[in-house]
Design an enzyme around this catalytic site. Structure first.
Site, PDB file in Angstrom:
ATOM      1  N   ASP A 114      -4.368 -16.587  -1.501  1.00 29.24           N
ATOM      2  CA  ASP A 114      -4.301 -17.432  -0.313  1.00 29.24           C
ATOM      3  C   ASP A 114      -5.721 -17.772   0.117  1.00 29.24           C
ATOM      4  OD1 ASP A 114      -3.101 -18.842   1.752  1.00 29.24           O
ATOM      5  OD2 ASP A 114      -3.119 -17.125   3.097  1.00 29.24           O
ATOM      6  N   HIS A 121      -8.994 -24.338  11.341  1.00 33.36           N
ATOM      7  CA  HIS A 121      -8.287 -23.053  11.500  1.00 33.36           C
ATOM      8  C   HIS A 121      -9.290 -21.898  11.548  1.00 33.36           C
ATOM      9  CE1 HIS A 121      -5.410 -19.808  10.853  1.00 33.36           C
ATOM     10  NE2 HIS A 121      -6.100 -19.424   9.794  1.00 33.36           N
ATOM     11  N   GLU A 187       2.158 -19.126   9.365  1.00 34.87           N
ATOM     12  CA  GLU A 187       1.016 -19.932   8.944  1.00 34.87           C
ATOM     13  C   GLU A 187       1.528 -21.084   8.102  1.00 34.87           C
ATOM     14  OE1 GLU A 187      -2.916 -17.168   9.281  1.00 34.87           O
ATOM     15  OE2 GLU A 187      -1.999 -17.275   7.307  1.00 34.87           O
ATOM     16  N   GLU A 189       1.270 -23.751   5.623  1.00 32.80           N
ATOM     17  CA  GLU A 189       0.374 -24.011   4.498  1.00 32.80           C
ATOM     18  C   GLU A 189       1.116 -24.802   3.438  1.00 32.80           C
ATOM     19  OE1 GLU A 189      -1.792 -20.687   2.908  1.00 32.80           O
ATOM     20  OE2 GLU A 189      -1.660 -19.516   4.756  1.00 32.80           O
ATOM     21  N   ASP A 221       2.913 -18.445   5.310  1.00 33.24           N
ATOM     22  CA  ASP A 221       2.289 -17.132   5.131  1.00 33.24           C
ATOM     23  C   ASP A 221       2.479 -16.340   6.428  1.00 33.24           C
ATOM     24  OD1 ASP A 221       0.732 -14.990   4.343  1.00 33.24           O
ATOM     25  OD2 ASP A 221      -1.164 -16.000   4.792  1.00 33.24           O
ATOM     26  N   ARG A 225      -0.174 -10.451  13.548  1.00 29.78           N
ATOM     27  CA  ARG A 225      -1.550 -10.524  14.070  1.00 29.78           C
ATOM     28  C   ARG A 225      -2.049  -9.188  14.600  1.00 29.78           C
ATOM     29  NH1 ARG A 225      -3.151 -14.828  11.411  1.00 29.78           N
ATOM     30  NH2 ARG A 225      -1.849 -16.629  11.829  1.00 29.78           N
ATOM     31  N   GLN A 228      -2.921  -7.129  11.601  1.00 32.75           N
ATOM     32  CA  GLN A 228      -4.107  -7.751  11.003  1.00 32.75           C
ATOM     33  C   GLN A 228      -5.387  -7.377  11.756  1.00 32.75           C
ATOM     34  OE1 GLN A 228      -3.681 -12.006  10.780  1.00 32.75           O
ATOM     35  NE2 GLN A 228      -5.706 -12.366   9.928  1.00 32.75           N
ATOM     36  N   LYS A 241       0.072  -9.285   6.001  1.00 35.34           N
ATOM     37  CA  LYS A 241       0.563 -10.517   5.386  1.00 35.34           C
ATOM     38  C   LYS A 241       1.370 -10.259   4.119  1.00 35.34           C
ATOM     39  CE  LYS A 241      -3.222 -13.288   7.174  1.00 35.34           C
ATOM     40  NZ  LYS A 241      -2.692 -14.612   7.548  1.00 35.34           N
ATOM     41  N   THR A 245       5.984 -13.967   2.037  1.00 34.65           N
ATOM     42  CA  THR A 245       5.420 -15.313   2.034  1.00 34.65           C
ATOM     43  C   THR A 245       6.533 -16.218   1.532  1.00 34.65           C
ATOM     44  OG1 THR A 245       3.258 -14.422   1.435  1.00 34.65           O
ATOM     45  CG2 THR A 245       3.572 -16.778   1.129  1.00 34.65           C
ATOM     46  N   GLU A 356      -3.062 -19.892  17.250  1.00 36.65           N
ATOM     47  CA  GLU A 356      -3.908 -21.011  17.674  1.00 36.65           C
ATOM     48  C   GLU A 356      -3.179 -21.879  18.700  1.00 36.65           C
ATOM     49  OE1 GLU A 356      -5.966 -23.034  14.087  1.00 36.65           O
ATOM     50  OE2 GLU A 356      -4.286 -21.883  13.289  1.00 36.65           O
TER      51      GLU A 356
HETATM   52  O1  LIG Z   1     -10.067 -15.571  10.677  1.00 45.34           O
HETATM   53  C1  LIG Z   1      -9.456 -14.514  10.499  1.00 45.34           C
HETATM   54  O2  LIG Z   1      -9.944 -13.419  10.820  1.00 45.34           O
HETATM   55  C2  LIG Z   1      -8.107 -14.493   9.906  1.00 45.34           C
HETATM   56  C3  LIG Z   1      -7.606 -15.545   9.244  1.00 45.34           C
HETATM   57  C4  LIG Z   1      -6.250 -15.588   8.721  1.00 45.34           C
HETATM   58  O3  LIG Z   1      -5.346 -14.824   9.055  1.00 45.34           O
HETATM   59  C5  LIG Z   1      -5.936 -16.732   7.855  1.00 45.34           C
HETATM   60  C6  LIG Z   1      -5.493 -16.500   6.443  1.00 45.34           C
HETATM   61  O4  LIG Z   1      -4.497 -15.867   6.035  1.00 45.34           O
HETATM   62  C7  LIG Z   1      -6.048 -17.550   5.572  1.00 45.34           C
HETATM   63  C8  LIG Z   1      -5.508 -18.872   5.988  1.00 45.34           C
HETATM   64  O5  LIG Z   1      -4.283 -19.017   6.015  1.00 45.34           O
HETATM   65  O6  LIG Z   1      -6.279 -19.791   6.270  1.00 45.34           O
HETATM   66 CA   LIG Z   2      -2.694 -17.645   5.227  1.00 46.70          CA
HETATM   67 MG   LIG Z   3       2.072 -13.747   3.540  1.00 47.12          MG
END
Ligand SMILES: O=C(O)/C=C/C(=O)CC(=O)CC(=O)O
Ligand SMILES: [Ca+2]
Ligand SMILES: [Mg+2]
Length: 406
Positions: A114, A121, A187, A189, A221, A225, A228, A241, A245, A356
């Protein structure tokens, strides 16, 4: 839900479908029909043996662009005005309404990557997650950042998504805890799917897109959060993640998308030599993110429109992603899946994730019937739809759908 306008004679996306007995076979989506390609091979209406008795498209994708073009031309003939009476009979015998067959994973995904290729973004997430700092990492304009994901949990549209549990730590808490994610996100995509691949140690040049990329699907995706935020430093996304997916069933070929290949956004500084292609490889594909809560579904409400965005603005294109992912000599193989990264703009209503769109819950969505949402609740269904449209020409992707279960 199928929109037959998505799948005209200029599109002809490929997938895998199964009957009620579970027998899988390759197929093409054509208007409101699914045409069984295994049946067409056995009826000798097409001569692409990699599709006979196939339960994935991997072997066909490995055959490369000459075979891809030949199949497309043959299908356009069989489904078009000039087909003979015998050919029409073969097509009719191989055709089923969409509802009669069930979409399966179109490919067996060996490796899944990914990327993080939307500058908007990346900038917005930087502002939300790391306030006060420089939002974009210093490497962003030089290197197509990505991470290796979990191929075994890539699932077909309509697969229910079980809310993941994991380790989280609130900012002011003394210690982490383990439990269901409270910040489950989408997400929006797209994903491109690899063709023949390369030998170990033999990088693929940026210009070789058409030889190595079959086409695109829609991709969600799913992202927890809160998991994460605690786990991702310093190695990036892991369990936040990897639980699921989702992809759409029908792979739209680059050949079908060719009329929608457009100029890339400006890049400053100019990327390194190995990341430069001699042609632009941005695609003008409009994308929508929709949300349907359980209460809305029970009332029969239409889904709520969360965002509209477009693939064309991505900072790094498929050409650069392809060159970069093989630049160290790593291989890609038929059926490998590459997420574009979340596709977002800066304008309100153009964001491809809820974190976002709601600015991490500060501005929740106000839904019909008085509900609000910052992140996904159990029973919520997220829908991504996409299409490329110019005048009468429409190349649709259908949709990728998933409902959250406890
Ligand atoms: O910027 C971050 O810390 C985290 C970003 C993501 O979670 C995004 C990721 O999975 C990649 C994407 O989809 O652009
Ligand atoms: Ca992603
Ligand atoms: Mg995923």
């Amino acid at each position: 839900m199928i929109d037959p306008r998505d799948f005209g004679i200029d599109n002809l996306p490929l997938g895998i479908v199964a009957d009620d007995a579970g027998r899988a076979r390759p197929a093409v989506a054509y208007r409101d029909l699914v045409v069984d390609l295994d049946a067409l091979v056995h009826a000798r209406a097409i001569d692409e043996q990699s599709l006979a008795d196939a339960s994935s498209l991997n072997a066909f994708l490995g055959r490369g662009p000459a075979a891809w073009t030949a199949l497309r031309a043959r299908l356009q003939h069989l489904l078009g005005e000039r087909a003979s009476a015998e050919e029409r009979r073969a097509v009719a015998a191989a055709s089923h309404p969409h509802g009669a067959l069930h979409a399966r994973m179109p490919v067996q995904v060996g490796d899944y990557v990914d990327f993080y290729s939307s500058l908007e973004h990346a900038t917005s997430l930087g502002r939300i997650l790391r306030p006060g700092g420089e939002p974009l990492p210093p490497n962003y304009r030089h290197i197509p950042i990505g991470y290796h994901g979990r191929s075994g949990t890539v699932v077909i549209s309509e697969t229910p998504i079980r809310r993941p549990a994991g380790q989280t730590k609130a900012g002011d808490a003394a210690a982490p805890e383990f439990g269901p994610s409270q910040m489950l996100d989408v997400e929006l995509e797209m994903g491109w799917i690899a063709g023949p691949g390369n030998a170990l140690g033999a990088p693929i040049p940026a210009d070789a897109v058409r030889e190595h990329v079959y086409g695109y699907v829609l991709l969600n995706d799913w992202s927890a959060r809160d998991i994460q935020g605690w786990e991702y430093q310093p190695l990036g996304p892991f369990l936040s993640k990897s639980f699921a997916t989702s992809i759409s069933p029908w792979i739209v070929s680059l050949e079908a998308l060719e009329p929608f290949r457009v100029a890339e956004p400006p890049r400053e500084p100019e990327p390194l030599r190995y990341l430069r292609a001699s042609q632009p490889f941005a695609y003008d594909v409009e994308l929508d993110l929709l949300l349907l809560t359980r209460a809305m579904a029970e009332r029969g409400d239409p889904p709520f429109h969360v965002s509209r965005t477009n693939l064309r603005g991505m900072y790094w294109t498929v050409a650069q992603q392809l060159a970069h992912v093989t630049a160290n000599g790593a291989t890609i193989r038929p059926g490998d899946l590459f997420g574009t990264g979340t596709i977002s703009g800066f304008e309100p209503g153009t964001q491809g994730s809820l974190i976002e769109r709601t600015w991490r819950g500060r501005d929740p969505l106000a839904l019909p019937g008085g509900e609000t949402r910052a992140f996904l609740e159990n029973g919520d269904t997220a829908i991504v739809r996409g299409r490329a449209v110019r005048g009468d020409l429409r190349i649709g992707f259908g949709e990728v759908v998933g409902t959250i279960v406890a």
